[in-house]
Design a protein around this motif. Structure first.
Motif, PDB file in Angstrom:
ATOM      1  N   SER A  32      19.357  24.540 101.184  1.00  9.28           N
ATOM      2  CA  SER A  32      20.291  23.419 101.091  1.00  9.28           C
ATOM      3  C   SER A  32      19.658  22.099 101.513  1.00  9.28           C
ATOM      4  N   ASP A  33      18.542  22.158 102.297  1.00 10.62           N
ATOM      5  CA  ASP A  33      17.901  20.915 102.736  1.00 10.62           C
ATOM      6  C   ASP A  33      16.659  20.620 101.901  1.00 10.62           C
ATOM      7  N   SER A  34      15.630  21.442 102.028  1.00 13.28           N
ATOM      8  CA  SER A  34      14.389  21.154 101.317  1.00 13.28           C
ATOM      9  C   SER A  34      13.525  22.400 101.252  1.00 13.28           C
ATOM     10  N   ILE A  35      12.565  22.368 100.308  1.00 12.47           N
ATOM     11  CA  ILE A  35      11.547  23.403 100.165  1.00 12.47           C
ATOM     12  C   ILE A  35      10.185  22.719 100.254  1.00 12.47           C
ATOM     13  N   VAL A  36       9.327  23.193 101.164  1.00 11.29           N
ATOM     14  CA  VAL A  36       8.013  22.594 101.375  1.00 11.29           C
ATOM     15  C   VAL A  36       6.960  23.618 100.979  1.00 11.29           C
ATOM     16  N   TYR A  37       6.012  23.212 100.109  1.00 10.40           N
ATOM     17  CA  TYR A  37       4.948  24.102  99.660  1.00 10.40           C
ATOM     18  C   TYR A  37       3.605  23.480 100.008  1.00 10.40           C
ATOM     19  N   SER A  38       2.712  24.229 100.687  1.00 14.79           N
ATOM     20  CA  SER A  38       1.375  23.774 101.037  1.00 14.79           C
ATOM     21  C   SER A  38       0.394  24.388 100.052  1.00 14.79           C
ATOM     22  N   ILE A  39      -0.290  23.534  99.259  1.00 14.78           N
ATOM     23  CA  ILE A  39      -1.207  24.038  98.242  1.00 14.78           C
ATOM     24  C   ILE A  39      -2.434  24.669  98.899  1.00 14.78           C
ATOM     25  N   SER A  40      -2.884  24.122 100.002  1.00  8.37           N
ATOM     26  CA  SER A  40      -4.109  24.626 100.627  1.00  8.37           C
ATOM     27  C   SER A  40      -3.885  25.994 101.267  1.00  8.37           C
ATOM     28  N   THR A  41      -2.754  26.197 101.920  1.00  4.53           N
ATOM     29  CA  THR A  41      -2.496  27.470 102.613  1.00  4.53           C
ATOM     30  C   THR A  41      -1.627  28.405 101.791  1.00  4.53           C
ATOM     31  N   ARG A  42      -1.099  27.920 100.661  1.00  2.40           N
ATOM     32  CA  ARG A  42      -0.174  28.681  99.807  1.00  2.40           C
ATOM     33  C   ARG A  42       0.984  29.234 100.625  1.00  2.40           C
ATOM     34  N   GLU A  43       1.524  28.386 101.476  1.00  7.33           N
ATOM     35  CA  GLU A  43       2.701  28.727 102.244  1.00  7.33           C
ATOM     36  C   GLU A  43       3.876  27.892 101.785  1.00  7.33           C
ATOM     37  N   MET A  44       5.037  28.506 101.782  1.00  6.44           N
ATOM     38  CA  MET A  44       6.246  27.795 101.391  1.00  6.44           C
ATOM     39  C   MET A  44       7.286  27.979 102.479  1.00  6.44           C
ATOM     40  N   LYS A  45       8.013  26.895 102.782  1.00  2.00           N
ATOM     41  CA  LYS A  45       9.032  26.928 103.825  1.00  2.00           C
ATOM     42  C   LYS A  45      10.354  26.437 103.247  1.00  2.00           C
ATOM     43  N   LEU A  46      11.442  27.204 103.542  1.00  2.45           N
ATOM     44  CA  LEU A  46      12.777  26.853 103.092  1.00  2.45           C
ATOM     45  C   LEU A  46      13.590  26.458 104.316  1.00  2.45           C
ATOM     46  N   TYR A  47      14.216  25.267 104.260  1.00  8.22           N
ATOM     47  CA  TYR A  47      14.951  24.718 105.391  1.00  8.22           C
ATOM     48  C   TYR A  47      16.451  24.694 105.095  1.00  8.22           C
ATOM     49  N   LYS A  48      17.215  25.192 106.038  1.00 15.99           N
ATOM     50  CA  LYS A  48      18.679  25.199 106.049  1.00 15.99           C
ATOM     51  C   LYS A  48      19.249  26.064 104.929  1.00 15.99           C
ATOM     52  N   LYS A  49      19.962  27.111 105.379  1.00 13.11           N
ATOM     53  CA  LYS A  49      20.647  28.053 104.470  1.00 13.11           C
ATOM     54  C   LYS A  49      19.711  28.531 103.367  1.00 13.11           C
ATOM     55  N   GLY A  50      18.537  28.975 103.812  1.00  9.98           N
ATOM     56  CA  GLY A  50      17.590  29.510 102.844  1.00  9.98           C
ATOM     57  C   GLY A  50      18.085  30.820 102.235  1.00  9.98           C
ATOM     58  N   ASP A  51      17.758  31.007 100.962  1.00 12.81           N
ATOM     59  CA  ASP A  51      18.174  32.207 100.243  1.00 12.81           C
ATOM     60  C   ASP A  51      17.021  32.637  99.361  1.00 12.81           C
ATOM     61  N   MET A  52      16.702  33.935  99.399  1.00 11.36           N
ATOM     62  CA  MET A  52      15.578  34.431  98.632  1.00 11.36           C
ATOM     63  C   MET A  52      15.926  35.791  98.040  1.00 11.36           C
ATOM     64  N   LYS A  53      15.558  36.016  96.742  1.00 11.92           N
ATOM     65  CA  LYS A  53      15.828  37.269  96.049  1.00 11.92           C
ATOM     66  C   LYS A  53      14.565  37.745  95.354  1.00 11.92           C
ATOM     67  N   TYR A  54      14.261  39.047  95.550  1.00  6.84           N
ATOM     68  CA  TYR A  54      13.109  39.663  94.917  1.00  6.84           C
ATOM     69  C   TYR A  54      13.450  41.137  94.680  1.00  6.84           C
ATOM     70  N   ARG A  55      13.575  41.521  93.405  1.00  2.76           N
ATOM     71  CA  ARG A  55      14.016  42.876  93.052  1.00  2.76           C
ATOM     72  C   ARG A  55      15.337  43.162  93.766  1.00  2.76           C
ATOM     73  N   ASP A  56      15.414  44.283  94.550  1.00  3.09           N
ATOM     74  CA  ASP A  56      16.635  44.581  95.295  1.00  3.09           C
ATOM     75  C   ASP A  56      16.550  44.085  96.737  1.00  3.09           C
ATOM     76  N   PHE A  57      15.606  43.142  96.979  1.00  2.49           N
ATOM     77  CA  PHE A  57      15.450  42.516  98.289  1.00  2.49           C
ATOM     78  C   PHE A  57      16.184  41.173  98.270  1.00  2.49           C
ATOM     79  N   LYS A  58      16.980  40.901  99.331  1.00  2.71           N
ATOM     80  CA  LYS A  58      17.689  39.633  99.438  1.00  2.71           C
ATOM     81  C   LYS A  58      17.678  39.196 100.891  1.00  2.71           C
ATOM     82  N   LEU A  59      17.454  37.907 101.126  1.00  2.18           N
ATOM     83  CA  LEU A  59      17.388  37.377 102.477  1.00  2.18           C
ATOM     84  C   LEU A  59      18.126  36.055 102.544  1.00  2.18           C
TER      85      LEU A  59
END
Length: 875
Positions: free
Chosen positions: A83-110
């Motif tokens: 709901s706030d922002s998504i930050v992606y670091s190209i050098s470290t290939r890390e991504m951060k989701l801020y505020k009410k993050g939601d993630m779905k992968y196959r039958d995995f949900k967070l």
């Protein structure tokens, strides 16, 4: 309203953005409905970002990463949003989701306040965030394979599908787990540190099991060491380790025993055993009851079920008891046993095998029964039957093994085997072309049909005999029976006529002859001699019957009654049967009685002859019957039906007259009357009566050939019985408390299982009250000097005192003996996750009580507290 922003980064593109800088996307940078495209240096993966805003100024950023070409760590689309922002670091290939993050992968949900993903290592971490009051909110809620976990911190490896949840809670198969740390080691394996397990859904559960180390195999079992059970926060017992089923239904495991103390046998351990779910088709249960002073009881039950093929069970029990200590005078050890077998099998659509076998020692139920249904059993009947039908020919064959055990005197009668063959009615003179032709269009000879029944039976009996040194008289018999019936059913006008002849033939390997011989006391005595050889007894009867139907209809059209209908079905049969006791036939013999007159007897009247002999006495007469059916039709309040049909009364009468009766045989039989009705679909009433038309001679103590009507008297009622039964219950309600799932028993009826292992079944609390009443009254009066009466009331009353309390009363009252019969009181209390049942028998042979408190969850139902005290048993 949602708008979509697509940004594609490729290897070469826009200057001014270096790989080390990364990028940040803020949802407020894009207005609703706007769209832009840009490119820059990133990796071969493509990232699609969608941003959304609505008129209420809420912010949401959603992204989808397709990484199917990136080291195969994540092999399908991952969808995520914040709901706030998504930050992606190209050098470290890390991504951060801020505020009410939601993630779905196959039958995995967070869902979490903050989510961090490393695409190189395929590792995800998540935690909550703090609000303005410095409180932790949006803590991680993690779902994997349909199982949900929540905790303070989550870590998950997409490659190995292993995870870790700190201060976690989860629900699996309606069971609740809590742990300071839950590690997902494999797809269906969890390790819990400082864990807690319960089936209670309260925030502060009524009970739980606490363990410092716990292993959970999903839908299988829970292994914990050590294990401490808490009830209302208080520890009640501890074990070095424990194994529990992790789902309801059939699971192998130890059956938890109950403990107590008996006045006669000392301390006892009851219902300790093991349940073995061998596979999906069979299981085995073994339990033991053990008392310290001279008593034990072993039970085992094997059940099996292969759907659409066969199912069955084998239950066995062995009990030993001896009151007092070894060496005490009068100490008498006693052993008892019981065996029950059931089997049902459909071999093919026309061949079935069924078995229902029950046998026991003489005193088994008297020493082990805890309810009057078992205690008052008179007989144990066993049958094993193999049947085969041939629908095309109308033939059928049945092989039966039968055993009848009398529990009062120990007598046993067995049929080993009983073979029966039958041929249904067929018409030898009717062509196949006329198979569906109406009867009134057939020739008279095409109406002639015949049927056949044949039976071979071999009996082995052990009958109680007080004159025998063993107390029993043993003998075996065998015989054959053949019956052929020939009949026709022509219809003339409104009448159906049925001429018939029935021929019966019985075959034996001997006959018995009686003759008198002088005795040393100077009087003659009878001697029975069995003469071996082939004996054939044939007899017949013939006649003609006619029947019709008469209808009477009245249409009052008042009070919603549209019609009354009275249906009469009169039937008259004229038949003849010779007197087969005459010497011409050779089926009867004579001997000189004590008064010097010859006495006639049948050569086949004893138990040695399974089908008996030929009938005695000549009959040439008429049998009359009249059936009456009274019905009423009323207008229906249901618009889909025009009328409701109501049965008012069924009344039947029958009697016969023998024109050839001689001697003591009176020509007019008794009049038999039977009646049945139902009132408002709730009260069933039925009964029967018999009336005799002849006067009774007190000097000879028999009825004589003189009608009562000739003296102006009505016929004597020789028997009368009347019974009624009814049941009512309140409207079924929807329970507001938790509904525990019932264990699915795919093997055999739970009723039989619970009865054998003396399991108490809870009542239905959704029914607020129920009442069943039954009343029966009867009188038999074979002579004016002999009168027998009975009158009894049976009742079953249950009602809810509150939403969770139910009390029930069962019993009866004997109006002749003025005595209460088998009363019992049952009290049930729903304790949310627990249930309590108390059964009390205040009087009688089973005087005492049984109190049981147990967990309601099916997988833990053997965890219980039991207290029993019965007057005549070791509880």
């Amino acid at each position: 309203m949602r708008t979509t922003l697509s940004i594609l980064f490729v290897l070469f593109g826009v200057s001014g953005l270096r790989a080390s800088e990364g990028f940040r996307i803020h949802s407020h940078e894009f207005a609703a409905g706007s769209r832009t495209d840009d490119t820059t240096l990133v990796d071969t993966a493509a990232i699609h970002t969608r941003a959304a805003a609505d008129t209420t100024s809420s912010r949401d950023t959603t992204a989808s990463a397709d990484t199917t070409t990136t080291k195969a760590a994540i092999d399908t689309v991952v969808t995520y949003s914040a709901s706030d922002s998504i930050v992606y670091s190209i050098s470290t290939r890390e991504m951060k989701l801020y505020k009410k993050g939601d993630m779905k992968y196959r039958d995995f949900k967070l869902d979490a306040g903050h989510i961090n993903i490393n695409w190189d290592t395929a590792i995800l971490t998540a935690e909550g965030t703090k609000d303005t009051a410095d409180n932790i909110i949006d803590q991680p809620i993690f779902t994997d394979g349909g199982e949900t976990y929540d905790g303070s911190h989550v870590a998950y490896d997409f490659k190995s599908q292993k995870g870790r949840v700190n201060v976690a809670n989860t629900v699996i198969s309606r069971s609740y787990y809590h742990g300071e740390l839950i590690k997902k080691y494999a797809k269906d394996v969890l390790y819990v540190e400082n864990g807690r397990f319960t089936t209670c859904d309260k925030k502060d559960p009524d009970y739980y099991f606490q363990s410092s180390r716990m292993k959970l195999v999903v839908n299988d079992r829970i292994v914990a060491e050590p294990i401490i059970m808490y009830v209302d926060g208080v520890p009640v017992f501890a074990l070095p380790f424990g194994v529990f089923p992790a789902r309801s239904g059939r699971r192998s495991g130890i059956i938890t025993p109950s403990f107590g103390e008996s006045q006669d046998y000392g301390r006892y351990l009851s219902h300790f055993g093991y349940f073995w779910a061998i596979n999906d088709y069979m299981d085995l249960t073994t339990t033991a009851d053990w008392w310290m002073h001279g008593k034990y009881d072993l039970k085992t039950g094997f059940r099996y079920n292969v759907r659409y093929l066969f199912n069955g069970s084998v239950y066995g029990s062995y009990a030993y008891e001896a009151k007092g200590l070894p060496g005490d005078p009068g100490r008498l050890p006693q052993t008892n046993w019981n065996l029950a077998i059931t089997h049902q099998q459909t071999i093919d659509p026309n061949t079935q095998l069924t078995a229902n076998v029950s046998m026991s020692s003489f005193n088994y139920f008297r020493t082990t029964a805890l309810d009057y249904t078992e205690l008052l059993q008179q007989n144990l009947v066993s049958n094993v039957t193999l049947s085969r039908n041939w629908p095309e020919s109308g033939n059928s064959l049945q092989l039966n093994l039968h055993r009848d055990q009398n529990l009062q005197d120990g007598s046993i009668t067995s049929s080993l085997p009983n073979i029966m063959f039958s041929h249904n009615q067929s018409y030898p003179f009717r062509s196949a072309a006329h198979a569906n032709t109406p009867l009134d269009q057939l020739a008279w000879y095409e109406l002639i049909g015949y049927s056949y029944n044949g039976q071979f039976q071999s009996n082995a009996s052990k009958l109680a005999d007080t004159t025998s040194s063993t107390g029993f008289d043993k003998f075996s018999t065998l015989g054959a029976l053949h019956t052929v019936s020939i009949s026709a059913s022509p219809k003339i006008g409104f009448f159906t006529f049925s001429p018939f002849i029935s021929i019966t033939d019985k075959m034996y390997g001997s006959k018995t002859i009686l003759y008198s011989v002088p005795s040393y006391k100077g009087t003659d005595s009878l001697v029975a001699e069995k003469v071996r050889g082939f004996d054939n007894i044939g007899y017949f009867n013939t006649g003609i019957s006619t029947s019709t139907r008469l209808f009477g209809i009245m249409q009052p059209n008042i009070f919603g009654i549209t019609a009354f209908r009275h249906t009469l079905q009169p039937s008259i049969t004229v038949s003849y049967q010779p007197d087969f006791s005459k010497a011409f036939w050779g089926y009867y013999g004579q001997y000189d009685s004590l008064n010097g007159n010859p006495a006639t007897y049948s050569h086949y009247q004893w138990n040695d002859y399974v089908f008996g002999g030929a009938p005695q006495g000549e009959f040439g007469g008429m049998t009359f019957s009249l059936n009456n059916n009274f019905e009423m039709k009323m207008k229906s309040s249901d618009t889909s039906q025009t009328e409701n049909k109501i049965q008012l009364l069924n009344l039947g009468l029958n009697m016969s007259y023998n024109f050839l009766a001689k001697g003591y045989n009176l020509p007019l039989s008794e009049l038999n009357v039977n009646y049945r009705t139902n009132i408002a679909g709730k009260i069933d009433i039925g009964g029967a009566s018999t009336f005799n038309f002849y006067q009774y001679d007190y000097a000879s103590r028999r009825r004589i050939n003189k009608l009562l009507l000739s003296e102006g008297q009505l016929p004597d009622m020789t028997s009368f019985n009347l019974s009624f039964s009814t049941s009512f219950q309140g409207k079924k309600t929807q329970r507001t408390s938790e509904s525990q799932p019932q264990a699915e028993d795919s093997v055999r009826s739970e009723q039989q299982y619970n009865r054998f292992y003396q399991q108490i079944q809870p009542p239905d609390l959704s029914i607020p009250w129920n009442l069943r009443l039954g009343f029966s009254y009867g009188i038999t009066k074979p002579t004016p000097l002999t009168v027998n009466r009975y009158a009894s009331l049976q009742f079953d009353l249950g009602f809810n005192l509150t939403e969770n309390w139910k009390i029930g009363f069962t019993g009866g009252y004997d109006f002749i003996q003025h005595d209460v019969v088998t009363p019992a009181v049952t009290v049930y209390r729903d304790l949310h996750c627990w249930e309590m049942t108390l059964r009390w028998n205040p009087i009688g042979y089973l005087r005492g009580f049984n109190l049981e408190i147990r967990i309601k969850a099916p997988q833990l139902r053997d965890i219980k507290i039991t207290k029993r005290e019965y007057q005549n048993f070791g509880y």
